[in-house]
Design a protein around this motif. Structure first.
Motif, PDB file in Angstrom:
ATOM      1  N   LYS A   1      14.360  -1.023  -2.938  1.00 23.76           N
ATOM      2  CA  LYS A   1      12.798  -1.534  -3.399  1.00 23.76           C
ATOM      3  C   LYS A   1      11.706   0.019  -3.036  1.00 23.76           C
ATOM      4  O   LYS A   1      11.820   0.547  -3.857  1.00 23.76           O
ATOM      5  CB  LYS A   1      11.794  -1.706  -1.720  1.00 23.76           C
ATOM      6  CG  LYS A   1      11.660  -3.630  -1.999  1.00 23.76           C
ATOM      7  CD  LYS A   1      10.692  -4.264  -1.364  1.00 23.76           C
ATOM      8  CE  LYS A   1      10.785  -5.578  -0.609  1.00 23.76           C
ATOM      9  NZ  LYS A   1       9.857  -6.154   0.273  1.00 23.76           N
TER      10      LYS A   1
ATOM     11  N   ASP B   1      15.425   1.615   8.876  1.00 26.08           N
ATOM     12  CA  ASP B   1      14.282   0.433   9.679  1.00 26.08           C
ATOM     13  C   ASP B   1      13.685   0.804  11.221  1.00 26.08           C
ATOM     14  O   ASP B   1      14.888   0.865  12.140  1.00 26.08           O
ATOM     15  CB  ASP B   1      16.137  -0.318  10.062  1.00 26.08           C
ATOM     16  CG  ASP B   1      14.889  -1.882  10.282  1.00 26.08           C
ATOM     17  OD1 ASP B   1      14.005  -1.385  10.724  1.00 26.08           O
ATOM     18  OD2 ASP B   1      15.611  -2.803  11.133  1.00 26.08           O
ATOM     19  N   LEU B   2      13.063   0.980  11.126  1.00 31.64           N
ATOM     20  CA  LEU B   2      11.822   1.899  11.944  1.00 31.64           C
ATOM     21  C   LEU B   2      12.458   0.890  13.389  1.00 31.64           C
ATOM     22  O   LEU B   2      11.935   0.954  14.533  1.00 31.64           O
ATOM     23  CB  LEU B   2      10.627   1.751  11.134  1.00 31.64           C
ATOM     24  CG  LEU B   2      10.345   2.963  10.311  1.00 31.64           C
ATOM     25  CD1 LEU B   2       8.817   2.715  10.492  1.00 31.64           C
ATOM     26  CD2 LEU B   2      10.535   4.352  10.810  1.00 31.64           C
TER      27      LEU B   2
ATOM     28  N   THR C   1      -1.574  -7.579  -0.741  1.00 28.20           N
ATOM     29  CA  THR C   1      -0.628  -6.767  -1.343  1.00 28.20           C
ATOM     30  C   THR C   1       0.519  -8.748   0.146  1.00 28.20           C
ATOM     31  O   THR C   1      -0.116  -9.712   0.472  1.00 28.20           O
ATOM     32  CB  THR C   1       0.201  -6.385   1.031  1.00 28.20           C
ATOM     33  OG1 THR C   1      -0.632  -6.966   1.608  1.00 28.20           O
ATOM     34  CG2 THR C   1      -0.942  -4.503   0.177  1.00 28.20           C
TER      35      THR C   1
ATOM     36  N   ASN D   1       2.621   4.049   7.240  1.00 30.61           N
ATOM     37  CA  ASN D   1       2.049   2.584   6.783  1.00 30.61           C
ATOM     38  C   ASN D   1       3.130   1.782   7.149  1.00 30.61           C
ATOM     39  O   ASN D   1       2.083   0.700   7.057  1.00 30.61           O
ATOM     40  CB  ASN D   1       1.774   2.954   5.100  1.00 30.61           C
ATOM     41  CG  ASN D   1       1.819   2.017   4.571  1.00 30.61           C
ATOM     42  OD1 ASN D   1       0.780   1.570   3.669  1.00 30.61           O
ATOM     43  ND2 ASN D   1       3.106   1.468   3.669  1.00 30.61           N
TER      44      ASN D   1
ATOM     45  N   ILE E   1       0.661  -0.893  -0.034  1.00 31.29           N
ATOM     46  CA  ILE E   1      -0.305   0.382   0.138  1.00 31.29           C
ATOM     47  C   ILE E   1       0.945   1.310  -0.165  1.00 31.29           C
ATOM     48  O   ILE E   1       0.697   2.700  -0.780  1.00 31.29           O
ATOM     49  CB  ILE E   1      -1.068   0.135   0.973  1.00 31.29           C
ATOM     50  CG1 ILE E   1      -2.006  -1.125   0.789  1.00 31.29           C
ATOM     51  CG2 ILE E   1      -2.032   0.766   1.404  1.00 31.29           C
ATOM     52  CD1 ILE E   1      -2.772  -1.798   2.556  1.00 31.29           C
TER      53      ILE E   1
ATOM     54  N   THR F   1      -6.015  -5.885   1.235  1.00 26.17           N
ATOM     55  CA  THR F   1      -6.103  -5.589   0.250  1.00 26.17           C
ATOM     56  C   THR F   1      -4.899  -6.206  -0.121  1.00 26.17           C
ATOM     57  O   THR F   1      -4.132  -7.139   0.437  1.00 26.17           O
ATOM     58  CB  THR F   1      -5.232  -4.108   1.138  1.00 26.17           C
ATOM     59  OG1 THR F   1      -6.516  -3.234   1.340  1.00 26.17           O
ATOM     60  CG2 THR F   1      -4.999  -3.290  -0.456  1.00 26.17           C
TER      61      THR F   1
ATOM     62  N   TYR G   1      -0.251  -7.333  16.671  1.00 21.24           N
ATOM     63  CA  TYR G   1      -0.256  -6.375  15.820  1.00 21.24           C
ATOM     64  C   TYR G   1      -1.730  -6.025  15.642  1.00 21.24           C
ATOM     65  O   TYR G   1      -1.991  -4.420  16.176  1.00 21.24           O
ATOM     66  CB  TYR G   1      -0.617  -7.422  14.189  1.00 21.24           C
ATOM     67  CG  TYR G   1      -0.982  -6.578  14.017  1.00 21.24           C
ATOM     68  CD1 TYR G   1      -0.235  -6.123  12.757  1.00 21.24           C
ATOM     69  CD2 TYR G   1      -2.688  -6.738  13.093  1.00 21.24           C
ATOM     70  CE1 TYR G   1      -0.355  -5.516  11.401  1.00 21.24           C
ATOM     71  CE2 TYR G   1      -2.895  -6.333  11.922  1.00 21.24           C
ATOM     72  CZ  TYR G   1      -1.785  -5.259  11.258  1.00 21.24           C
ATOM     73  OH  TYR G   1      -2.172  -4.517   9.686  1.00 21.24           O
TER      74      TYR G   1
ATOM     75  N   THR H   1      14.208  -1.406   3.039  1.00 24.26           N
ATOM     76  CA  THR H   1      14.950  -2.041   2.187  1.00 24.26           C
ATOM     77  C   THR H   1      15.047  -0.691   0.079  1.00 24.26           C
ATOM     78  O   THR H   1      14.141  -1.063   0.166  1.00 24.26           O
ATOM     79  CB  THR H   1      13.727  -3.596   1.002  1.00 24.26           C
ATOM     80  OG1 THR H   1      13.455  -4.462   2.586  1.00 24.26           O
ATOM     81  CG2 THR H   1      15.171  -4.380   0.520  1.00 24.26           C
TER      82      THR H   1
HETATM   83  P1  NDP Z   1       3.574  -4.902   3.416  1.00 22.39           P
HETATM   84  O1  NDP Z   1       3.934  -6.332   3.989  1.00 22.39           O
HETATM   85  O2  NDP Z   1       3.209  -5.779   1.715  1.00 22.39           O
HETATM   86  O3  NDP Z   1       4.696  -3.683   2.965  1.00 22.39           O
HETATM   87  C1  NDP Z   1       4.674  -2.837   4.508  1.00 22.39           C
HETATM   88  C2  NDP Z   1       5.900  -1.307   3.870  1.00 22.39           C
HETATM   89  O4  NDP Z   1       6.347  -1.440   5.434  1.00 22.39           O
HETATM   90  C3  NDP Z   1       7.074  -2.478   3.007  1.00 22.39           C
HETATM   91  O5  NDP Z   1       7.227  -1.733   2.446  1.00 22.39           O
HETATM   92  C4  NDP Z   1       8.477  -3.114   4.669  1.00 22.39           C
HETATM   93  O6  NDP Z   1       9.646  -2.434   4.065  1.00 22.39           O
HETATM   94  C5  NDP Z   1       8.261  -2.012   5.977  1.00 22.39           C
HETATM   95  N1  NDP Z   1       8.352  -1.844   6.783  1.00 22.39           N
HETATM   96  C6  NDP Z   1       8.335  -2.994   7.724  1.00 22.39           C
HETATM   97  N2  NDP Z   1       9.047  -2.922   8.262  1.00 22.39           N
HETATM   98  C7  NDP Z   1       9.620  -1.880   8.448  1.00 22.39           C
HETATM   99  C8  NDP Z   1      10.790  -1.485   9.160  1.00 22.39           C
HETATM  100  N3  NDP Z   1      11.272  -2.125  10.523  1.00 22.39           N
HETATM  101  N4  NDP Z   1      11.455  -0.061   8.838  1.00 22.39           N
HETATM  102  C9  NDP Z   1      10.713  -0.020   7.481  1.00 22.39           C
HETATM  103  N5  NDP Z   1       9.757  -0.064   6.933  1.00 22.39           N
HETATM  104  C10 NDP Z   1       9.496  -1.350   7.669  1.00 22.39           C
HETATM  105  O7  NDP Z   1       2.184  -4.371   4.064  1.00 22.39           O
HETATM  106  P2  NDP Z   1       0.370  -3.882   3.427  1.00 22.39           P
HETATM  107  O8  NDP Z   1       1.356  -3.181   2.570  1.00 22.39           O
HETATM  108  O9  NDP Z   1      -0.523  -4.187   3.362  1.00 22.39           O
HETATM  109  O10 NDP Z   1       0.350  -2.429   5.040  1.00 22.39           O
HETATM  110  C11 NDP Z   1       0.563  -1.371   4.521  1.00 22.39           C
HETATM  111  C12 NDP Z   1      -0.205  -0.967   5.834  1.00 22.39           C
HETATM  112  O11 NDP Z   1      -2.120  -1.203   5.978  1.00 22.39           O
HETATM  113  C13 NDP Z   1       0.234  -1.701   7.423  1.00 22.39           C
HETATM  114  O12 NDP Z   1       0.361  -0.113   7.910  1.00 22.39           O
HETATM  115  C14 NDP Z   1      -0.004  -2.604   7.311  1.00 22.39           C
HETATM  116  O13 NDP Z   1      -1.077  -3.129   8.676  1.00 22.39           O
HETATM  117  C15 NDP Z   1      -1.680  -1.775   6.785  1.00 22.39           C
HETATM  118  N6  NDP Z   1      -3.046  -3.059   7.121  1.00 22.39           N
HETATM  119  C16 NDP Z   1      -3.112  -3.554   6.191  1.00 22.39           C
HETATM  120  C17 NDP Z   1      -3.925  -4.723   5.956  1.00 22.39           C
HETATM  121  C18 NDP Z   1      -4.334  -5.479   3.812  1.00 22.39           C
HETATM  122  O14 NDP Z   1      -5.240  -6.175   3.737  1.00 22.39           O
HETATM  123  N7  NDP Z   1      -2.751  -5.601   3.502  1.00 22.39           N
HETATM  124  C19 NDP Z   1      -5.606  -4.617   6.124  1.00 22.39           C
HETATM  125  C20 NDP Z   1      -5.022  -3.585   7.395  1.00 22.39           C
HETATM  126  C21 NDP Z   1      -4.353  -3.166   7.939  1.00 22.39           C
HETATM  127  P3  NDP Z   1      10.183  -3.943   3.545  1.00 22.39           P
HETATM  128  O15 NDP Z   1       9.059  -4.617   2.217  1.00 22.39           O
HETATM  129  O16 NDP Z   1      11.545  -3.425   2.982  1.00 22.39           O
HETATM  130  O17 NDP Z   1       9.994  -4.849   4.524  1.00 22.39           O
END
Ligand code: NDP
Length: 249
Positions: A50, A72-73, A203, A101, A26, A201, A167, A47
């Motif tokens: 990406k 890295d959060l 992902t 996000n 997202i 969604t 979570y 990453t």
């Molecule tokens: P993804 O796992 O596809 O993407 C998550 C993103 O967060 C990635 O770009 C990842 O980076 C980044 N991320 C994770 N850990 C860290 C870190 N330690 N530091 C920096 N960046 C980090 O998840 P979604 O796109 O599905 O989710 C996006 C948001 O939407 C989230 O908050 C999720 O909780 C929320 N959400 C999603 C739903 C869904 O159905 N998809 C439903 C409800 C809520 P990297 O790839 O480099 O690890």
């Protein structure tokens, strides 16, 4: 207002917007969409490759040049976040928006068996880092004419459910942050805090949480972008403390 909202290539013209987790899912869709609406997007994520791919795509499309902020959060200190804020101030002077996000799923396990280390990791990325980054960036957001912060929750943020563990608790915390920040900034500025539940969604995170599900039955990140642009845009100035739920009922 939101239901009828259609964004254009000028919806976020000249805004500076930081997106966390901008490399995938997202967050990637939001970064590309915000750039498509005229914003300069600051791509924060873990990453680097990406983030570079999103940066290149923005360039290829001839949109406003983005910037990459690797962080890295999970491990970033508060001092590093304040340093990041100083860097943004030096480069841009202010910040119009932040989309929080980035998040991790952690384990889908009863709390009775939940690994405490995983618990802390999830709370750190999904909640503590969100608080620390927001606090670091507030001075820059106040310097904008109409600063907008968007938090990201989940259906289990509003209604925690069995097996969703840290979570769910982290997302409850983010919904709480939306309320508290909103009340504490009410009168003082145009700065606003809102929250989006993207709902199911297509992902990687969703696929991990529901491995048996056919992803093609799910809406794409692109389909929920009207809510993401709306809350960032001046169309939502004065909209405070709202939770926009994108989960189809
Ligand atoms: P993804 O796992 O596809 O993407 C998550 C993103 O967060 C990635 O770009 C990842 O980076 C980044 N991320 C994770 N850990 C860290 C870190 N330690 N530091 C920096 N960046 C980090 O998840 P979604 O796109 O599905 O989710 C996006 C948001 O939407 C989230 O908050 C999720 O909780 C929320 N959400 C999603 C739903 C869904 O159905 N998809 C439903 C409800 C809520 P990297 O790839 O480099 O690890």
């Amino acid at each position: 207002a939101m239901r009828a909202f259609e964004y254009t290539k000028d919806s976020l013209k000249d805004k500076i917007i930081l997106v966390t987790g901008a490399g995938d899912g997202i967050g990637k869709a939001a970064a590309l969409t915000y750039a498509g609406c005229g914003a300069t997007v600051l791509l924060l994520g873990k990453t680097q490759s990406k983030l570079e791919a999103v940066y290149d795509e923005i360039e290829r499309l001839g949109l406003p040049q983005a910037a990459i902020l690797p962080m890295d959060l999970q491990t970033a200190s508060f001092a590093q976040m304040q340093e990041l804020a100083r860097l943004i101030e030096k480069e841009f002077g202010h910040l119009d928006g932040v989309l929080h996000n980035a998040a991790i799923l952690g384990a889908l396990t009863p709390l009775e068996m939940y690994d405490p280390i995983t618990f802390e990791q999830v709370m750190r990325v999904n909640s503590t880092a969100v608080f620390m980054l927001t606090q670091s960036l507030i001075p820059l957001l106040r310097a904008a004419s109409s600063g907008s912060v968007i938090f990201t929750s989940s259906s289990v943020g509003s209604s925690p459910r069995a097996f969703w563990g840290a979570y769910a608790l982290s997302k409850q915390s983010v919904e709480g942050m939306t309320v508290i920040f909103t009340q504490e900034t009410q009168a003082s500025t145009a700065l606003r805090f809102n929250c989006i539940n993207p709902g199911a969604t297509r992902t990687n995170m969703r696929a991990h949480a529901f491995p048996g599900e056919n992803p093609y039955t799910l809406k794409t990140p692109e389909e929920i972008m009207p809510a993401y642009v709306y809350l960032m845009s001046d169309a939502a100035s004065g909209v405070k403390g709202q939770l926009i739920d994108c989960q189809p009922k």
